[in-house]
Scaffold this active site. Sequence first.
Site, PDB file in Angstrom:
ATOM      1  N   TRP A 187      24.412  37.973  33.877  1.00 18.30           N
ATOM      2  CA  TRP A 187      26.392  37.817  33.312  1.00 18.30           C
ATOM      3  C   TRP A 187      26.262  36.404  32.900  1.00 18.30           C
ATOM      4  O   TRP A 187      26.105  35.878  33.507  1.00 18.30           O
ATOM      5  CB  TRP A 187      27.434  38.109  34.242  1.00 18.30           C
ATOM      6  CG  TRP A 187      28.420  38.081  34.106  1.00 18.30           C
ATOM      7  CD1 TRP A 187      29.808  38.054  33.373  1.00 18.30           C
ATOM      8  CD2 TRP A 187      29.203  36.376  34.196  1.00 18.30           C
ATOM      9  NE1 TRP A 187      30.649  37.451  32.585  1.00 18.30           N
ATOM     10  CE2 TRP A 187      30.419  36.504  33.811  1.00 18.30           C
ATOM     11  CE3 TRP A 187      29.004  35.220  35.056  1.00 18.30           C
ATOM     12  CZ2 TRP A 187      31.710  35.000  33.905  1.00 18.30           C
ATOM     13  CZ3 TRP A 187      29.524  34.344  35.442  1.00 18.30           C
ATOM     14  CH2 TRP A 187      30.929  34.720  34.290  1.00 18.30           C
ATOM     15  N   GLU A 228      26.303  42.592  31.426  1.00 20.34           N
ATOM     16  CA  GLU A 228      27.783  43.368  32.083  1.00 20.34           C
ATOM     17  C   GLU A 228      28.615  42.146  31.595  1.00 20.34           C
ATOM     18  O   GLU A 228      28.682  40.931  30.830  1.00 20.34           O
ATOM     19  CB  GLU A 228      27.801  42.458  33.295  1.00 20.34           C
ATOM     20  CG  GLU A 228      29.154  42.257  34.035  1.00 20.34           C
ATOM     21  CD  GLU A 228      29.112  41.819  35.979  1.00 20.34           C
ATOM     22  OE1 GLU A 228      28.441  40.659  36.423  1.00 20.34           O
ATOM     23  OE2 GLU A 228      29.875  41.847  36.410  1.00 20.34           O
ATOM     24  N   LYS A 230      32.527  41.568  29.893  1.00 20.05           N
ATOM     25  CA  LYS A 230      33.582  41.343  30.788  1.00 20.05           C
ATOM     26  C   LYS A 230      35.035  41.496  29.316  1.00 20.05           C
ATOM     27  O   LYS A 230      34.360  40.636  28.718  1.00 20.05           O
ATOM     28  CB  LYS A 230      33.382  40.185  31.032  1.00 20.05           C
ATOM     29  CG  LYS A 230      34.731  39.436  32.387  1.00 20.05           C
ATOM     30  CD  LYS A 230      34.773  38.796  33.271  1.00 20.05           C
ATOM     31  CE  LYS A 230      35.797  38.043  33.776  1.00 20.05           C
ATOM     32  NZ  LYS A 230      35.044  36.474  34.611  1.00 20.05           N
ATOM     33  N   ASP A 261      31.484  46.122  35.519  1.00 20.94           N
ATOM     34  CA  ASP A 261      32.691  45.589  36.771  1.00 20.94           C
ATOM     35  C   ASP A 261      34.407  46.487  36.429  1.00 20.94           C
ATOM     36  O   ASP A 261      35.068  46.391  35.758  1.00 20.94           O
ATOM     37  CB  ASP A 261      32.656  44.494  36.838  1.00 20.94           C
ATOM     38  CG  ASP A 261      32.984  43.128  37.653  1.00 20.94           C
ATOM     39  OD1 ASP A 261      32.270  42.327  38.529  1.00 20.94           O
ATOM     40  OD2 ASP A 261      34.205  43.960  38.556  1.00 20.94           O
ATOM     41  N   HIS A 264      36.893  44.265  35.400  1.00 20.54           N
ATOM     42  CA  HIS A 264      36.603  42.983  34.023  1.00 20.54           C
ATOM     43  C   HIS A 264      37.405  44.632  32.354  1.00 20.54           C
ATOM     44  O   HIS A 264      37.045  44.719  31.817  1.00 20.54           O
ATOM     45  CB  HIS A 264      35.461  43.412  33.433  1.00 20.54           C
ATOM     46  CG  HIS A 264      34.716  42.222  34.897  1.00 20.54           C
ATOM     47  ND1 HIS A 264      32.999  41.892  34.250  1.00 20.54           N
ATOM     48  CD2 HIS A 264      34.219  42.102  35.675  1.00 20.54           C
ATOM     49  CE1 HIS A 264      32.578  40.834  35.153  1.00 20.54           C
ATOM     50  NE2 HIS A 264      34.301  40.553  35.463  1.00 20.54           N
ATOM     51  N   HIS A 288      29.338  46.997  39.249  1.00 17.82           N
ATOM     52  CA  HIS A 288      30.319  46.258  40.405  1.00 17.82           C
ATOM     53  C   HIS A 288      31.135  46.952  40.800  1.00 17.82           C
ATOM     54  O   HIS A 288      32.392  46.593  39.868  1.00 17.82           O
ATOM     55  CB  HIS A 288      30.087  44.599  39.336  1.00 17.82           C
ATOM     56  CG  HIS A 288      29.677  43.491  39.484  1.00 17.82           C
ATOM     57  ND1 HIS A 288      29.271  42.518  38.931  1.00 17.82           N
ATOM     58  CD2 HIS A 288      27.956  44.305  39.814  1.00 17.82           C
ATOM     59  CE1 HIS A 288      27.752  42.132  39.169  1.00 17.82           C
ATOM     60  NE2 HIS A 288      26.815  42.980  39.777  1.00 17.82           N
ATOM     61  N   ASP A 296      41.270  39.807  36.697  1.00 15.40           N
ATOM     62  CA  ASP A 296      39.430  40.014  37.678  1.00 15.40           C
ATOM     63  C   ASP A 296      39.711  39.416  39.074  1.00 15.40           C
ATOM     64  O   ASP A 296      38.452  38.351  38.815  1.00 15.40           O
ATOM     65  CB  ASP A 296      38.557  39.673  36.497  1.00 15.40           C
ATOM     66  CG  ASP A 296      37.203  39.482  37.419  1.00 15.40           C
ATOM     67  OD1 ASP A 296      36.429  39.028  36.589  1.00 15.40           O
ATOM     68  OD2 ASP A 296      37.024  40.520  38.322  1.00 15.40           O
ATOM     69  N   ASP A 298      38.837  39.956  41.795  1.00 15.63           N
ATOM     70  CA  ASP A 298      37.594  39.914  42.835  1.00 15.63           C
ATOM     71  C   ASP A 298      37.903  40.493  44.279  1.00 15.63           C
ATOM     72  O   ASP A 298      38.006  39.614  44.965  1.00 15.63           O
ATOM     73  CB  ASP A 298      36.136  39.171  42.779  1.00 15.63           C
ATOM     74  CG  ASP A 298      35.805  38.608  41.308  1.00 15.63           C
ATOM     75  OD1 ASP A 298      35.736  37.971  41.179  1.00 15.63           O
ATOM     76  OD2 ASP A 298      35.460  39.487  41.080  1.00 15.63           O
ATOM     77  N   ASP A 328      31.652  43.783  44.136  1.00 19.71           N
ATOM     78  CA  ASP A 328      31.691  41.823  43.367  1.00 19.71           C
ATOM     79  C   ASP A 328      32.451  41.997  43.209  1.00 19.71           C
ATOM     80  O   ASP A 328      33.653  42.433  43.263  1.00 19.71           O
ATOM     81  CB  ASP A 328      31.176  42.082  41.717  1.00 19.71           C
ATOM     82  CG  ASP A 328      30.826  41.146  41.613  1.00 19.71           C
ATOM     83  OD1 ASP A 328      31.104  41.090  40.793  1.00 19.71           O
ATOM     84  OD2 ASP A 328      31.425  39.580  42.203  1.00 19.71           O
TER      85      ASP A 328
HETATM   86  C1  LIG Z   1      28.990  36.059  40.429  1.00 18.44           C
HETATM   87  C2  LIG Z   1      28.639  37.336  39.904  1.00 18.44           C
HETATM   88  O1  LIG Z   1      27.741  37.293  38.525  1.00 18.44           O
HETATM   89  C3  LIG Z   1      29.898  37.498  38.474  1.00 18.44           C
HETATM   90  O2  LIG Z   1      31.190  38.064  39.365  1.00 18.44           O
HETATM   91  C4  LIG Z   1      29.889  38.138  37.776  1.00 18.44           C
HETATM   92  O3  LIG Z   1      29.056  39.459  37.796  1.00 18.44           O
HETATM   93  C5  LIG Z   1      31.061  38.794  37.445  1.00 18.44           C
HETATM   94  O4  LIG Z   1      31.659  39.734  37.866  1.00 18.44           O
HETATM   95  C6  LIG Z   1      31.803  37.890  36.508  1.00 18.44           C
HETATM   96  O5  LIG Z   1      33.368  37.754  36.089  1.00 18.44           O
HETATM   97 MN   LIG Z   2      31.213  41.524  38.324  1.00 15.25          MN
END
Ligand SMILES: C[C@H](O)[C@H](O)[C@@H](O)C(=O)CO
Ligand SMILES: [Mn+2]
Length: 427
Positions: A187, A228, A230, A261, A264, A288, A296, A298, A328
């Site tokens: 990513w 990955e 986004k 993800d 994302h 993820h 996003d 998390d 994630d």
């Molecule tokens: C730390 C990870 O690589 C990161 O969260 C990535 O996976 C991501 O989702 C960035 O937005």
């Molecule tokens: Mn991620």
Amino acid sequence: MTNSANIQSAYKLAVEQYQSIGVDVEAALQKMQKVAISVHCWQGDDVAGFESDSGELGSGLAVTGNYPGRATTPSELRSDLEMAYSLIPGKHRLNLHALYGEFDGPVDRDEITPAHFSGWMQWAKEQGVSLDFNPSFFSHPKAADGFTLSHHDAGIRQFWIDHGIASRKIAAEMGAAQGNACVNNIWVPDGYKDSPASRKAPRQRLAESLDTMCAESFDTNKLLDAVECKLFGIGSESFVVGSHEFYMGYAISRNKVLCLDAGHFHPTEVISDKISSALMYVPELLLHVSRGVRWDSDHVVTYSDELQSIMQEIVRGDYLDRVHIGLDFFDASINRVAAWAIGTRNTLKAVLAAMLEPSAQLQQLENDGDYTTRLALMEEQKMMPLGAVWNHYCQTMGVPVGAEWLEETRQYEQTTLSKRDSALATA
Ligand SMILES: C[C@H](O)[C@H](O)[C@@H](O)C(=O)CO
Ligand SMILES: [Mn+2]
């Protein structure tokens, strides 16, 4: 303390109830034991890593909160991971970032080697845990302007290509040592805060850099490259080079694993609907599993409709051997071991729920055009005794039942986590 006899009598009744709709609970629990979640190391220390000159978290990533007891060394992080795994039924994986190597002194990202991860590989072997890996294309001076593999400067691109090459070698060694493929997820944060003058040029550079970085082929039983996508990030609100279309095309054309993800995409867009489409064309998926709130963000994974839908898609489509379920999220406002336990236990609950669904019957109703019964039974399914089966599964797997895992986490906080900050304070 949950009464063991109650757990067993509730389980017995649940088995009969599921049997009455044609679901074999014991068979589902056997399948559950093969589901290995790739638990992400970075929830344990707020994505800091162990580089001696580690920079501020940046490149579009942000952690909020300052809950005490954050792990700051490999042994502290391993201790917290061992505690978390002891609360989660089944055998799982650890997803490591290149930032987490054990470096004696400054080692730049393009200089990392498998030797820097030998401690993790030894620990993983002792714990019976398999490893996944990620090159770290962020939190570094050469990522400060928001570009890495697609940077317009060839020297900076080469630095990150070399980091990616080094990371693939490490991941392949991990895969060889553990006897199963290490998923190496790529990513990059590359993108613009505001409207770009060219979307084409950075995308051409990214594809070229990825091809150069992945030129060496490895046995897919040792290394699986994942890419990955986004939609946007902090500082790349207007344009991300590695968009969904970019990586979907890249993964199909280069036969790579596509990483989806859950945070994302557009807030109303879900990855559950993408799974069966993507798996028509890419070899495997990495997920993820995360939870975006407004963006996003998390957040720790909760037992949401979308989490259930994701696992229903995987189980209904018989994709468990083609989907790598990773997590994630990084929340620094709560106990970090609890965050791992909540997110991973919820993910497993959703897998179990999907396995306890009479999917063949529902699909037959659909084929027959009986959408009334299909809807009615899907709604009734929500009232089935999943909790009784989950409690039994936790008990038989030797992990705490119900919320008892929290009491054990509080004790760990008392004996271990709380000592860290006082130690730091007096250091
Ligand atoms: C730390 C990870 O690589 C990161 O969260 C990535 O996976 C991501 O989702 C960035 O937005
Ligand atoms: Mn991620």
